[in-house]
Each structure stands twice: as structure tokens, then as C-alpha cells.
Design a protein around this motif. Structure first.
Motif, PDB file in Angstrom:
ATOM      1  N   LEU A   1     -22.633  -8.312 -18.786  1.00  0.00           N
ATOM      2  CA  LEU A   1     -23.323  -7.106 -18.312  1.00  0.00           C
ATOM      3  C   LEU A   1     -24.092  -6.427 -19.438  1.00  0.00           C
ATOM      4  O   LEU A   1     -25.208  -5.929 -19.233  1.00  0.00           O
ATOM      5  N   LEU A   2     -23.505  -6.393 -20.625  1.00  0.00           N
ATOM      6  CA  LEU A   2     -24.209  -5.812 -21.772  1.00  0.00           C
ATOM      7  C   LEU A   2     -25.489  -6.581 -22.066  1.00  0.00           C
ATOM      8  O   LEU A   2     -26.539  -5.980 -22.365  1.00  0.00           O
ATOM      9  N   LEU A   3     -25.439  -7.897 -21.984  1.00  0.00           N
ATOM     10  CA  LEU A   3     -26.626  -8.713 -22.221  1.00  0.00           C
ATOM     11  C   LEU A   3     -27.692  -8.455 -21.156  1.00  0.00           C
ATOM     12  O   LEU A   3     -28.886  -8.330 -21.461  1.00  0.00           O
ATOM     13  N   LEU A   4     -27.277  -8.363 -19.907  1.00  0.00           N
ATOM     14  CA  LEU A   4     -28.219  -8.115 -18.819  1.00  0.00           C
ATOM     15  C   LEU A   4     -28.883  -6.754 -18.950  1.00  0.00           C
ATOM     16  O   LEU A   4     -30.106  -6.616 -18.787  1.00  0.00           O
ATOM     17  N   PHE A   5     -28.086  -5.726 -19.232  1.00  0.00           N
ATOM     18  CA  PHE A   5     -28.629  -4.375 -19.314  1.00  0.00           C
ATOM     19  C   PHE A   5     -29.489  -4.176 -20.563  1.00  0.00           C
ATOM     20  O   PHE A   5     -30.507  -3.497 -20.512  1.00  0.00           O
ATOM     21  N   SER A   6     -29.079  -4.744 -21.679  1.00  0.00           N
ATOM     22  CA  SER A   6     -29.827  -4.533 -22.919  1.00  0.00           C
ATOM     23  C   SER A   6     -31.157  -5.279 -22.929  1.00  0.00           C
ATOM     24  O   SER A   6     -32.094  -4.872 -23.618  1.00  0.00           O
ATOM     25  N   LEU A   7     -31.269  -6.368 -22.166  1.00  0.00           N
ATOM     26  CA  LEU A   7     -32.516  -7.125 -22.073  1.00  0.00           C
ATOM     27  C   LEU A   7     -33.291  -6.827 -20.796  1.00  0.00           C
ATOM     28  O   LEU A   7     -34.322  -7.463 -20.537  1.00  0.00           O
ATOM     29  N   ASN A   8     -32.796  -5.890 -19.981  1.00  0.00           N
ATOM     30  CA  ASN A   8     -33.441  -5.508 -18.721  1.00  0.00           C
ATOM     31  C   ASN A   8     -33.564  -6.685 -17.756  1.00  0.00           C
ATOM     32  O   ASN A   8     -34.480  -6.727 -16.925  1.00  0.00           O
ATOM     33  N   LEU A   9     -32.646  -7.639 -17.869  1.00  0.00           N
ATOM     34  CA  LEU A   9     -32.667  -8.774 -16.950  1.00  0.00           C
ATOM     35  C   LEU A   9     -32.205  -8.380 -15.554  1.00  0.00           C
ATOM     36  O   LEU A   9     -32.556  -9.055 -14.579  1.00  0.00           O
ATOM     37  N   HIS A  10     -31.423  -7.307 -15.454  1.00  0.00           N
ATOM     38  CA  HIS A  10     -30.936  -6.891 -14.138  1.00  0.00           C
ATOM     39  C   HIS A  10     -32.065  -6.394 -13.245  1.00  0.00           C
ATOM     40  O   HIS A  10     -31.947  -6.411 -12.016  1.00  0.00           O
ATOM     41  N   THR A  11     -33.185  -5.954 -13.832  1.00  0.00           N
ATOM     42  CA  THR A  11     -34.309  -5.489 -13.024  1.00  0.00           C
ATOM     43  C   THR A  11     -35.001  -6.632 -12.298  1.00  0.00           C
ATOM     44  O   THR A  11     -35.740  -6.397 -11.340  1.00  0.00           O
ATOM     45  N   ARG A  12     -34.779  -7.861 -12.739  1.00  0.00           N
ATOM     46  CA  ARG A  12     -35.380  -9.025 -12.081  1.00  0.00           C
ATOM     47  C   ARG A  12     -34.544  -9.511 -10.905  1.00  0.00           C
ATOM     48  O   ARG A  12     -34.953 -10.429 -10.198  1.00  0.00           O
ATOM     49  N   ILE A  13     -33.366  -8.930 -10.720  1.00  0.00           N
ATOM     50  CA  ILE A  13     -32.516  -9.285  -9.568  1.00  0.00           C
ATOM     51  C   ILE A  13     -32.185  -7.993  -8.819  1.00  0.00           C
ATOM     52  O   ILE A  13     -31.057  -7.484  -8.879  1.00  0.00           O
ATOM     53  N   PRO A  14     -33.160  -7.414  -8.119  1.00  0.00           N
ATOM     54  CA  PRO A  14     -32.914  -6.131  -7.443  1.00  0.00           C
ATOM     55  C   PRO A  14     -32.011  -6.245  -6.224  1.00  0.00           C
ATOM     56  O   PRO A  14     -31.599  -5.224  -5.666  1.00  0.00           O
TER      57      PRO A  14
ATOM     58  N   LEU B   1     -39.066 -11.128 -22.746  1.00  0.00           N
ATOM     59  CA  LEU B   1     -37.790 -10.502 -23.021  1.00  0.00           C
ATOM     60  C   LEU B   1     -37.891  -9.601 -24.241  1.00  0.00           C
ATOM     61  O   LEU B   1     -38.510  -9.959 -25.245  1.00  0.00           O
ATOM     62  N   ARG B   2     -37.280  -8.436 -24.132  1.00  0.00           N
ATOM     63  CA  ARG B   2     -37.223  -7.541 -25.269  1.00  0.00           C
ATOM     64  C   ARG B   2     -35.949  -6.720 -25.169  1.00  0.00           C
ATOM     65  O   ARG B   2     -35.424  -6.474 -24.087  1.00  0.00           O
ATOM     66  N   CYS B   3     -35.452  -6.303 -26.311  1.00  0.00           N
ATOM     67  CA  CYS B   3     -34.210  -5.535 -26.356  1.00  0.00           C
ATOM     68  C   CYS B   3     -34.492  -4.070 -26.045  1.00  0.00           C
ATOM     69  O   CYS B   3     -35.414  -3.471 -26.609  1.00  0.00           O
ATOM     70  N   ASP B   4     -33.727  -3.514 -25.119  1.00  0.00           N
ATOM     71  CA  ASP B   4     -33.873  -2.115 -24.744  1.00  0.00           C
ATOM     72  C   ASP B   4     -33.035  -1.268 -25.701  1.00  0.00           C
ATOM     73  O   ASP B   4     -31.843  -1.043 -25.490  1.00  0.00           O
ATOM     74  N   LEU B   5     -33.669  -0.777 -26.747  1.00  0.00           N
ATOM     75  CA  LEU B   5     -32.949  -0.001 -27.749  1.00  0.00           C
ATOM     76  C   LEU B   5     -32.508   1.355 -27.212  1.00  0.00           C
ATOM     77  O   LEU B   5     -31.500   1.906 -27.663  1.00  0.00           O
ATOM     78  N   ASP B   6     -33.243   1.886 -26.237  1.00  0.00           N
ATOM     79  CA  ASP B   6     -32.850   3.175 -25.654  1.00  0.00           C
ATOM     80  C   ASP B   6     -31.508   3.063 -24.938  1.00  0.00           C
ATOM     81  O   ASP B   6     -30.685   3.983 -24.993  1.00  0.00           O
ATOM     82  N   TYR B   7     -31.294   1.928 -24.265  1.00  0.00           N
ATOM     83  CA  TYR B   7     -30.003   1.736 -23.599  1.00  0.00           C
ATOM     84  C   TYR B   7     -28.876   1.578 -24.612  1.00  0.00           C
ATOM     85  O   TYR B   7     -27.797   2.161 -24.452  1.00  0.00           O
ATOM     86  N   LEU B   8     -29.104   0.807 -25.658  1.00  0.00           N
ATOM     87  CA  LEU B   8     -28.061   0.588 -26.666  1.00  0.00           C
ATOM     88  C   LEU B   8     -27.735   1.865 -27.430  1.00  0.00           C
ATOM     89  O   LEU B   8     -26.606   2.053 -27.874  1.00  0.00           O
ATOM     90  N   ARG B   9     -28.724   2.740 -27.585  1.00  0.00           N
ATOM     91  CA  ARG B   9     -28.473   4.002 -28.276  1.00  0.00           C
ATOM     92  C   ARG B   9     -27.867   5.057 -27.374  1.00  0.00           C
ATOM     93  O   ARG B   9     -27.357   6.076 -27.854  1.00  0.00           O
ATOM     94  N   GLY B  10     -27.931   4.836 -26.070  1.00  0.00           N
ATOM     95  CA  GLY B  10     -27.384   5.801 -25.128  1.00  0.00           C
ATOM     96  C   GLY B  10     -25.867   5.710 -25.008  1.00  0.00           C
ATOM     97  O   GLY B  10     -25.212   4.849 -25.622  1.00  0.00           O
ATOM     98  N   THR B  11     -25.315   6.598 -24.188  1.00  0.00           N
ATOM     99  CA  THR B  11     -23.856   6.661 -24.040  1.00  0.00           C
ATOM    100  C   THR B  11     -23.302   5.398 -23.401  1.00  0.00           C
ATOM    101  O   THR B  11     -22.312   4.824 -23.882  1.00  0.00           O
ATOM    102  N   LEU B  12     -23.933   4.948 -22.315  1.00  0.00           N
ATOM    103  CA  LEU B  12     -23.425   3.757 -21.625  1.00  0.00           C
ATOM    104  C   LEU B  12     -23.540   2.506 -22.495  1.00  0.00           C
ATOM    105  O   LEU B  12     -22.643   1.660 -22.486  1.00  0.00           O
ATOM    106  N   GLY B  13     -24.616   2.391 -23.250  1.00  0.00           N
ATOM    107  CA  GLY B  13     -24.757   1.242 -24.131  1.00  0.00           C
ATOM    108  C   GLY B  13     -23.722   1.230 -25.239  1.00  0.00           C
ATOM    109  O   GLY B  13     -23.155   0.180 -25.566  1.00  0.00           O
TER     110      GLY B  13
END
Length: 211
Positions: free
Chosen positions: A101-114, A43-55
Motif C-alpha cells: 500500500l505504501l508503494l501504491l500510494f507513494s507512486l500514485n499507482l492507486h489512481t490508475r485503478i479507480p 512514475l514519480r514519487c509523491d513527496l507530499d504524501y510521504l511528508r504528510g501524516t499518513l505517509g
């Protein structure tokens, strides 16, 4: 006795054999980076998502929903209380769902449930939150007693509604783009399959081999 040339040739053959056996051995040392392995350790925090508009919109929604919920919880007396209870339910539900949803997207956990369409899920959440925050804020504004906590809750409710509306607009664009990409990918796969089937029909030797 072997002379020097024979020993050198023997050593070369032995080293070649050892290299071949090592290459064919199933017990190879892994070179996979630790960060790419599955599990909780990856697990790692996706800083690009948090810095983006949607994040940033997601963070603002969580903070506004939390503030609105705290404001409504500080009200000790109400009459009638239906508007207050409805606003409390809306703010709490938006806080929990958007926070998840913020937790899932920021940790890229949603990619494990395609199997789940996450773009559509985000769109439904933001759209419903926009609608219910609007209704709850209007009802609370009409039924409040002009106390400071109620006025603050109404203000933060409308602010949350505005942020959710912007997120809904962006979510619609993202969902349409992903749908177009998926449909174009399916079309290209269909065309490739049709092309391969026509090549098999026009080449009888392939049919004989398959038969």
C-alpha cells in the motif's frame, strides 16, 4: 503577367490556406508533457504524501513490522511455539500488505485503478493489523521465555499496534469524508437530472423535436 499587388494577394491566400490545412490535419505535434503520459515512464514519487501524516505513519508501520519480524526470526528455540508462529505470521503479513500500500500510494499507482475503494482498503488493513498485533503481542508476552529477542519482539509488536491504531483513526475520518463527498455528488447529479427532465416536460416544443 501578374503585378505586385496580385502576387501579394496570392501569397496571402496561400499562407491562409496552409494555416487552415495545418489546423485541420489529424497529424498534429503533441504538446502533452512527458511526465503526464501513461506508462512506466510517468512514475514519480509523491513527496507530499510521504511528508504528510499518513505517509509517515505508513513508513513507521513498515519499519516496526520489519523490526518485529527480524526479532522473532532470531529466536532459535521455543516451547511452546504457537505464540511465536502466530506473531511471525502477523508481522510478516502486516509488512507485506502495508509495504504494498505504501508503494501504491507513494507512486500514485492507486489512481490508475479507480475501481477499488482505496480509502476502505487502507481502513481494513490498518484495523485488522491493529487487532492482530495486539493479540499476537499479548500471546507472545504470556508464552515467552524472557529472552532478549522475545522481549524486543513484544515491545515492537505493541509499538506497531499503537501506530496502526492511530492510522486506523485517521483512515476512518478520511473514509467518512470521502463517503460524504460521494453521496453529495450523487445527490447533486440526481437533482440536476430531475431539473432537466422537468424542463423537458414543461416545454412541449422540445418533445416535438425529440419525437
Amino acid at each position: 503577367m501578374r503585378n505586385g499587388d496580385d502576387l501579394e494577394g496570392f501569397d496571402g491566400e496561400a499562407s491562409s490556406a496552409s494555416m487552415i490545412s495545418a489546423a485541420s490535419s489529424p497529424y498534429q505535434p503533441t504538446t502533452e508533457p512527458v511526465s503526464q503520459r501513461r506508462g512506466l515512464g510517468g512514475l514519480r514519487c509523491d513527496l507530499d504524501y510521504l511528508r504528510g501524516t499518513l505517509g509517515r505513519l505508513k513508513l513507521a508501520e513498515v519499519l516496526l513490522a520489519l523490526t518485529a519480524f527480524i526479532c522473532i526470526e532470531t529466536i532459535m528455540e521455543c516451547s511452546p511455539c504457537e505464540g511465536l508462529y502466530f506473531f511471525e505470521f502477523v508481522s510478516c503479513s502486516a509488512l507485506v500488505v502495508t509495504g504494498a500500500l505504501l508503494l501504491l500510494f507513494s507512486l500514485n499507482l492507486h489512481t490508475r485503478i479507480p475501481q477499488i475503494n482505496w480509502n476502505l482498503t487502507d481502513l481494513v488493513n490498518t484495523g485488522l493489523s491493529t487487532f492482530f498485533f495486539f493479540i499476537a503481542s499479548v500471546v507472545l508476552a504470556a508464552l515467552n521465555h524472557k529472552t532478549g529477542a522475545e522481549i524486543a519482539a513484544v515491545v515492537f509488536g505493541f509499538l506497531a499496534m499503537a501506530v496502526y491504531a492511530v492510522n486506523t483513526f485517521l483512515a476512518v475520518k478520511k473514509w467518512r469524508m470521502s463517503s460524504r463527498q460521494q453521496s453529495s455528488r450523487q445527490t447533486s447529479d440526481y437533482i440536476r437530472a430531475r431539473t432537466e427532465s422537468r424542463e423537458v416536460v414543461h416545454r412541449p416544443e422540445i418533445q416535438r423535436l425529440d419525437a
